[in-house]
Design a protein around this motif. Structure first.
Motif, PDB file in Angstrom:
ATOM      1  N   LYS A  43       3.712   6.145  -8.041  1.00 24.88           N
ATOM      2  CA  LYS A  43       2.957   7.139  -8.813  1.00 24.88           C
ATOM      3  C   LYS A  43       3.863   8.153  -9.499  1.00 24.88           C
ATOM      4  O   LYS A  43       3.393   8.979 -10.281  1.00 24.88           O
ATOM      5  CB  LYS A  43       1.981   7.884  -7.907  1.00 24.88           C
ATOM      6  CG  LYS A  43       0.797   7.041  -7.453  1.00 24.88           C
ATOM      7  CD  LYS A  43      -0.108   7.869  -6.549  1.00 24.88           C
ATOM      8  CE  LYS A  43      -1.305   7.054  -6.086  1.00 24.88           C
ATOM      9  NZ  LYS A  43      -2.067   7.807  -5.070  1.00 24.88           N
ATOM     10  N   CYS A  44       5.161   8.119  -9.199  1.00 21.58           N
ATOM     11  CA  CYS A  44       6.090   9.091  -9.799  1.00 21.58           C
ATOM     12  C   CYS A  44       6.064   8.968 -11.316  1.00 21.58           C
ATOM     13  O   CYS A  44       6.148   7.878 -11.881  1.00 21.58           O
ATOM     14  CB  CYS A  44       7.511   8.871  -9.289  1.00 21.58           C
ATOM     15  SG  CYS A  44       8.696  10.019 -10.032  1.00 21.58           S
ATOM     16  N   LYS A  97       1.674  14.429  -7.524  1.00 18.06           N
ATOM     17  CA  LYS A  97       1.089  13.141  -7.182  1.00 18.06           C
ATOM     18  C   LYS A  97       1.046  12.901  -5.675  1.00 18.06           C
ATOM     19  O   LYS A  97       0.689  11.814  -5.227  1.00 18.06           O
ATOM     20  CB  LYS A  97       1.848  11.995  -7.874  1.00 18.06           C
ATOM     21  CG  LYS A  97       1.983  12.119  -9.392  1.00 18.06           C
ATOM     22  CD  LYS A  97       0.694  12.487 -10.096  1.00 18.06           C
ATOM     23  CE  LYS A  97      -0.297  11.344 -10.202  1.00 18.06           C
ATOM     24  NZ  LYS A  97      -1.491  11.784 -10.964  1.00 18.06           N
ATOM     25  N   TYR A 118       2.938   1.593  -3.258  1.00 10.49           N
ATOM     26  CA  TYR A 118       2.136   2.018  -4.405  1.00 10.49           C
ATOM     27  C   TYR A 118       2.181   3.539  -4.562  1.00 10.49           C
ATOM     28  O   TYR A 118       2.260   4.063  -5.682  1.00 10.49           O
ATOM     29  CB  TYR A 118       0.689   1.541  -4.249  1.00 10.49           C
ATOM     30  CG  TYR A 118      -0.187   1.952  -5.411  1.00 10.49           C
ATOM     31  CD1 TYR A 118       0.011   1.397  -6.671  1.00 10.49           C
ATOM     32  CD2 TYR A 118      -1.180   2.915  -5.270  1.00 10.49           C
ATOM     33  CE1 TYR A 118      -0.764   1.787  -7.762  1.00 10.49           C
ATOM     34  CE2 TYR A 118      -1.958   3.315  -6.348  1.00 10.49           C
ATOM     35  CZ  TYR A 118      -1.746   2.744  -7.588  1.00 10.49           C
ATOM     36  OH  TYR A 118      -2.512   3.141  -8.655  1.00 10.49           O
ATOM     37  N   GLU A 119       2.158   4.249  -3.417  1.00  8.61           N
ATOM     38  CA  GLU A 119       2.219   5.713  -3.466  1.00  8.61           C
ATOM     39  C   GLU A 119       3.499   6.173  -4.179  1.00  8.61           C
ATOM     40  O   GLU A 119       3.487   7.121  -4.949  1.00  8.61           O
ATOM     41  CB  GLU A 119       2.160   6.313  -2.058  1.00  8.61           C
ATOM     42  CG  GLU A 119       0.835   6.042  -1.322  1.00  8.61           C
ATOM     43  CD  GLU A 119      -0.375   6.530  -2.112  1.00  8.61           C
ATOM     44  OE1 GLU A 119      -0.329   7.654  -2.637  1.00  8.61           O
ATOM     45  OE2 GLU A 119      -1.363   5.761  -2.226  1.00  8.61           O
ATOM     46  N   GLN A 151       0.818  -1.212   0.000  1.00  9.76           N
ATOM     47  CA  GLN A 151       0.000   0.000   0.000  1.00  9.76           C
ATOM     48  C   GLN A 151       0.853   1.265   0.000  1.00  9.76           C
ATOM     49  O   GLN A 151       0.594   2.184  -0.768  1.00  9.76           O
ATOM     50  CB  GLN A 151      -0.965  -0.004   1.189  1.00  9.76           C
ATOM     51  CG  GLN A 151      -2.161  -0.898   0.916  1.00  9.76           C
ATOM     52  CD  GLN A 151      -3.167  -0.907   2.046  1.00  9.76           C
ATOM     53  OE1 GLN A 151      -3.073  -0.116   2.976  1.00  9.76           O
ATOM     54  NE2 GLN A 151      -4.115  -1.808   1.976  1.00  9.76           N
ATOM     55  N   TRP A 152       1.894   1.335   0.858  1.00  6.99           N
ATOM     56  CA  TRP A 152       2.695   2.580   0.835  1.00  6.99           C
ATOM     57  C   TRP A 152       3.651   2.601  -0.346  1.00  6.99           C
ATOM     58  O   TRP A 152       3.954   3.661  -0.891  1.00  6.99           O
ATOM     59  CB  TRP A 152       3.369   2.896   2.168  1.00  6.99           C
ATOM     60  CG  TRP A 152       4.407   1.937   2.709  1.00  6.99           C
ATOM     61  CD1 TRP A 152       4.233   1.076   3.765  1.00  6.99           C
ATOM     62  CD2 TRP A 152       5.768   1.781   2.294  1.00  6.99           C
ATOM     63  NE1 TRP A 152       5.401   0.386   4.003  1.00  6.99           N
ATOM     64  CE2 TRP A 152       6.355   0.798   3.124  1.00  6.99           C
ATOM     65  CE3 TRP A 152       6.555   2.371   1.294  1.00  6.99           C
ATOM     66  CZ2 TRP A 152       7.687   0.387   2.974  1.00  6.99           C
ATOM     67  CZ3 TRP A 152       7.877   1.971   1.161  1.00  6.99           C
ATOM     68  CH2 TRP A 152       8.423   0.984   1.999  1.00  6.99           C
ATOM     69  N   ILE A 212       3.415  12.393  -3.591  1.00  5.15           N
ATOM     70  CA  ILE A 212       4.335  11.350  -3.125  1.00  5.15           C
ATOM     71  C   ILE A 212       5.054  11.860  -1.873  1.00  5.15           C
ATOM     72  O   ILE A 212       5.570  12.974  -1.864  1.00  5.15           O
ATOM     73  CB  ILE A 212       5.355  10.999  -4.237  1.00  5.15           C
ATOM     74  CG1 ILE A 212       4.605  10.431  -5.447  1.00  5.15           C
ATOM     75  CG2 ILE A 212       6.403  10.000  -3.740  1.00  5.15           C
ATOM     76  CD1 ILE A 212       5.453  10.244  -6.680  1.00  5.15           C
TER      77      ILE A 212
END
Lengths: 251, 202
Positions: free
Chosen positions: A154-155, A224, A150-151, A147-148, A226
């Motif tokens: 997003k780059c 995003k 995945y963040e 889950q983290w 991030i």
């Protein structure tokens, strides 16, 4: 008859990589729900500036038009962001468009972001899975970690964090904030973790993680969202452990 | 292999806290004796000046680390492209102030060390309460010293935060935020100690 509503744009133009930049003002008819890209397209359709002079159509890059590719990044009213998600209704006029001059300008608003791709190669931001035979499936990734991670994935290498960072400039070789997220992402992957040490060693090299001065503009600027400053501190920790291990012995 | 760049940057961060930051606290504490009168200050200064191996300790624990920290710090400060006008965020201001206070401190400390310690070593002056009282008699020097003390305390407090991030000790946004509050408290307390001691000489 009511006066037609218009959108006024001041573009910092540059005819070529070595040309001197100059400002040119344009006015285009307003339509509801316009974004900076549609305003630029309007100028391209009829490249005439406010003085009524015919000029060359301004150049810019674009691709996805939904803020996931990063190609249309430019400095809009002083802030680097994507032109596609910059809505005219939410911008103060006149709208000032400038290229992200942290990067070499190709022409007008188009910049060359290849230094970011060179960085990804240098820090080994990939996960080697090729072998001379089938290596089978790798270890599983725990769901909470996925889950983290995945963040971080997003780059889109848009370059906004480099533009906002005071330590990315012509006087330094600092690779830029985005690299921290990518090293952390690949190090977090259960298979990628097998090459963690190589990645960190590369990132401790020339222009590496030590170039960060913690102004933390990157995390504010990232379109995003991030958590770059969290990645920075996490990678700092991994680098300290790695440098101690490599000095005192890995085994 | 970690590059020389990495090692220098981390050494710079480390030396800022150990021993320079610790020395700053010792120094400000000794100064604070001035609030109890000239005799109390002279006794405390005398103890410091007669520590065993004092010249060795000065060179190894103060002058060499300070020299490295200052010279490398100037290099770092001139590498940045300051942009608080476009990105007026709190941390970006701290980034700028950390570098500007550092540059001020290079000038302040060069002057301060020259007019106190070097003057004393060359037997030009006696290192006591009156030496400081004479210096701070000049209103210009008083301002120069007050700004110097506040700059040093700020640089230490904010540098403490940066140290904790650079060494990967505080990672989560929450830890970084709570540490910011903590360093603000450190700044206020040390600034009080430092500035009050300056006024004790006036």
């Amino acid at each position: 008859m009511a006066e037609r509503k218009t959108v006024r744009l001041i573009i910092l133009r540059q005819d070529g990589p070595k040309a001197t930049p100059y400002e040119e003002t344009f006015e285009v008819p307003y339509r509801p729900n316009m974004n900076v890209i549609s305003a630029l397209m309007e100028i391209r359709r009829n490249p005439v500036n406010v003085k009524g002079e015919k000029t060359s159509p301004p150049q810019w890059e674009m691709n996805c038009l939904e803020e996931v590719c990063g190609a249309c990044s430019m400095v809009i009213n002083g802030k680097p962001r994507q032109a596609c998600s910059a809505l005219i209704d939410k911008l103060e006029q006149p709208i000032r468009l400038e290229p992200m001059r942290t990067f070499p300008v190709i022409r007008d608003l188009a910049v060359d972001r290849s230094r970011m791709f060179d960085t990804l190669k240098r820090i080994k931001a990939w996960i080697p899975i090729d072998g001379t035979y089938d290596l089978g499936s790798g270890p599983r990734m725990p769901e909470n970690k996925r889950q983290w991670a995945y963040e971080l994935s997003k780059c889109m290498t848009c370059g906004v964090c480099l533009e906002a960072c005071p330590n990315v400039n012509s006087k330094t070789s600092f690779m830029g904030p985005f690299a921290f997220g990518q090293v952390e992402l690949k190090n977090a992957h259960p298979t990628g973790e097998m090459n963690k040490s190589e990645r960190l060693q590369a990132f401790m090299g020339e222009g590496g993680l030590q170039g960060c001065g913690n102004s933390q503009n990157c995390v504010q600027a990232c379109p995003k969202g991030i958590p770059l400053t969290t990645s920075i501190a996490a990678i700092n920790r991994q680098a300290v452990v790695e440098s101690l291990k490599s000095f005192f012995g890995h085994r | 292999m970690a590059s020389r760049d990495y090692v220098n940057r981390r050494l710079h961060s480390f030396l800022g806290l150990f021993p320079i930051g610790l020395f700053l606290i010792v120094h400000l504490t000794v100064n604070y004796y001035a609030t109890q009168g000239p005799n109390a200050f002279n006794t405390a200064a005398n103890v410091m000046e007669h520590l065993p191996f004092v010249r060795f300790l000065e060179i190894v624990l103060i002058y060499l680390p300070l020299l490295f920290h200052a010279i490398y710090g100037i290099y770092i400060a001139f590498q940045a492209k300051y942009n608080v006008n476009h990105y007026g965020y709190f941390r970006n201001w701290m980034f700028l102030l950390q570098r500007f206070t550092g540059l001020y401190l290079v000038i302040f400390l060069a002057w301060h060390i020259w007019e106190t310690h070097i003057a004393y070593l060359l037997h030009l002056k006696e290192l006591d309460f009156n030496m400081m009282a004479d210096i701070l008699d000049n209103p210009g020097m008083l301002i120069f010293y007050i700004v110097g003390v506040i700059a040093a305390v700020f640089h230490f407090s904010n540098g403490l935060w940066a140290f904790l991030v650079h060494w990967g000790i505080i990672v989560t946004p929450r830890a970084q935020r709570v540490t910011t509050y903590f360093t603000v408290v450190v700044f206020i307390l040390l600034a009080y100690v430092g500035v009050r001691a300056v006024f004790a000489f006036v």
